[in-house]
Scaffold this active site. Structure first.
Site, PDB file in Angstrom:
ATOM      1  N   HIS A  41      39.854  36.553  39.809  1.00  0.00           N
ATOM      2  CA  HIS A  41      39.234  36.777  38.501  1.00  0.00           C
ATOM      3  C   HIS A  41      39.231  38.275  38.201  1.00  0.00           C
ATOM      4  O   HIS A  41      38.916  39.090  39.068  1.00  0.00           O
ATOM      5  CB  HIS A  41      37.795  36.245  38.537  1.00  0.00           C
ATOM      6  N   HIS A 115      38.386  46.025  32.237  1.00  0.00           N
ATOM      7  CA  HIS A 115      37.188  45.208  32.409  1.00  0.00           C
ATOM      8  C   HIS A 115      36.004  46.163  32.345  1.00  0.00           C
ATOM      9  O   HIS A 115      35.594  46.735  33.349  1.00  0.00           O
ATOM     10  CB  HIS A 115      37.201  44.452  33.744  1.00  0.00           C
TER      11      HIS A 115
END
Length: 317
Positions: A41, A115
């Site tokens: 992820h 991110h």
């Protein structure tokens, strides 16, 4: 990740860098949609650049000048510790790649991953690394899920065309065409081992697959994550859905004021939160023999027994 004797799966896999090629012949002809595949992820978050502009959330961008804000984003945004190569060598075969263009970059088509913060390494460099690895391991099928495309709004056609063409030229004949139902044997026979999922609404050329659905618990609580994923697996199997799907074991920080409960802990970070929760989530995963997942993605994918646990689910195929 080193393989210990207790972690060797019943199917005879001993080298996680080549685990697909070591699966028993009975698994070579089932659709990859029905194979248990380890994934990571936010795969590139190990490479976040603390000196970069803030990519998200929007509410924090105006605080970029406050030195503690990028530090907090790094502490709670880095979901992986190992490089793409080490993830591949450890057995990861699905990669969650969130693509962005940095604002004010002098190169109009240079792209990065992100991110919270942007990565130090650009997209093209990482894709070349993956392509080189795929050439050295022709029997290992890699799934790349490109999504988000932050900052593409100003010039979407040029940026998407550039990225799509780069992918086509780089991976060439290794790309699995989306019209087929891939199995390990069909990929090996055709000399293909790269699947590209491209999460963008538009016409897809044959070398790109549409979005792979990603299911996750949207919580920091393991019990809640397990409950939501169990329900998802039951629905998927009841409907006999065809196609790839991801079962995300990852923790998810709240998007409201409750996020402060986590990020303001002075001696805590996301990595420590994942390490404390992963054993419980893996215990739940080991029990999913009847309602089996397809791709399973996790934070810290190379840690603990995550990869061996996922691969071992194939013993019940």
């Amino acid at each position: 990740m080193q393989t210990s004797a207790k972690n060797k799966v019943k199917s005879g896999v001993t080298r996680y860098s080549d685990w697909m090629s070591e699966l028993p012949p009975a698994l070579h002809d089932i659709p990859l949609f029905n194979l248990a595949i380890p994934g990571s992820h936010d795969s590139m978050s190990y490479d976040l650049d603390i000196s970069s502009p803030i990519a998200e959330p929007e509410s924090l961008k105006r605080f970029s000048w406050v030195c503690c804000v990028p530090c907090l984003l790094l502490k709670w945004g880095a979901t992986q510790e190992e490089t793409i190569i080490k993830q591949l060598d450890a057995g990861v075969r699905y990669f969650d790649l969130r693509v962005a263009r940095k604002p004010d970059d002098a190169n109009p088509t240079r792209l990065y991953f992100y991110h919270g913060l942007y990565t130090r390494t650009d997209v093209e460099s990482i894709l070349k690394v993956i392509n080189d690895w795929a050439e050295r391991h022709p029997k290992e099928v890699i799934i790349l899920a490109l999504s988000h495309f932050l900052g593409f709004d100003e010039n979407p056609k040029e940026l998407h065309n550039h990225l799509v063409n780069f992918i086509k030229n780089l991976f060439g004949t290794k790309v699995v065409q989306r019209e087929v139902t891939p199995t390990l044997r069909s990929c090996w026979d055709q000399g293909t081992n790269v699947i590209i999922s491209y999460d963008y609404k538009g016409e897809y050329p044959p070398h790109l697959w549409s979005k792979i659905r990603y299911y996750y618990g949207n919580s920091m609580d393991c019990t809640e994550i397990e409950s939501k994923l169990s329900q998802t697996l039951k629905i998927r199997n009841h409907l006999s859905s065809n196609g790839f799907f991801v079962c995300g074991l990852n923790l998810t920080l709240p998007e409201n004021i409750w996020i402060l409960k986590y990020i303001l802990r002075p001696c805590d970070n996301f990595v420590s939160a994942v390490r404390s929760s992963l054993p419980k989530l893996l215990s739940w995963l080991e029990q999913q023999t009847s309602e089996k997942p397809n791709i399973v993605a996790s934070d810290l994918a190379t840690n603990e027994d995550f990869i061996s646990t996922v691969i071992q689910l194939n013993d019940t195929a």
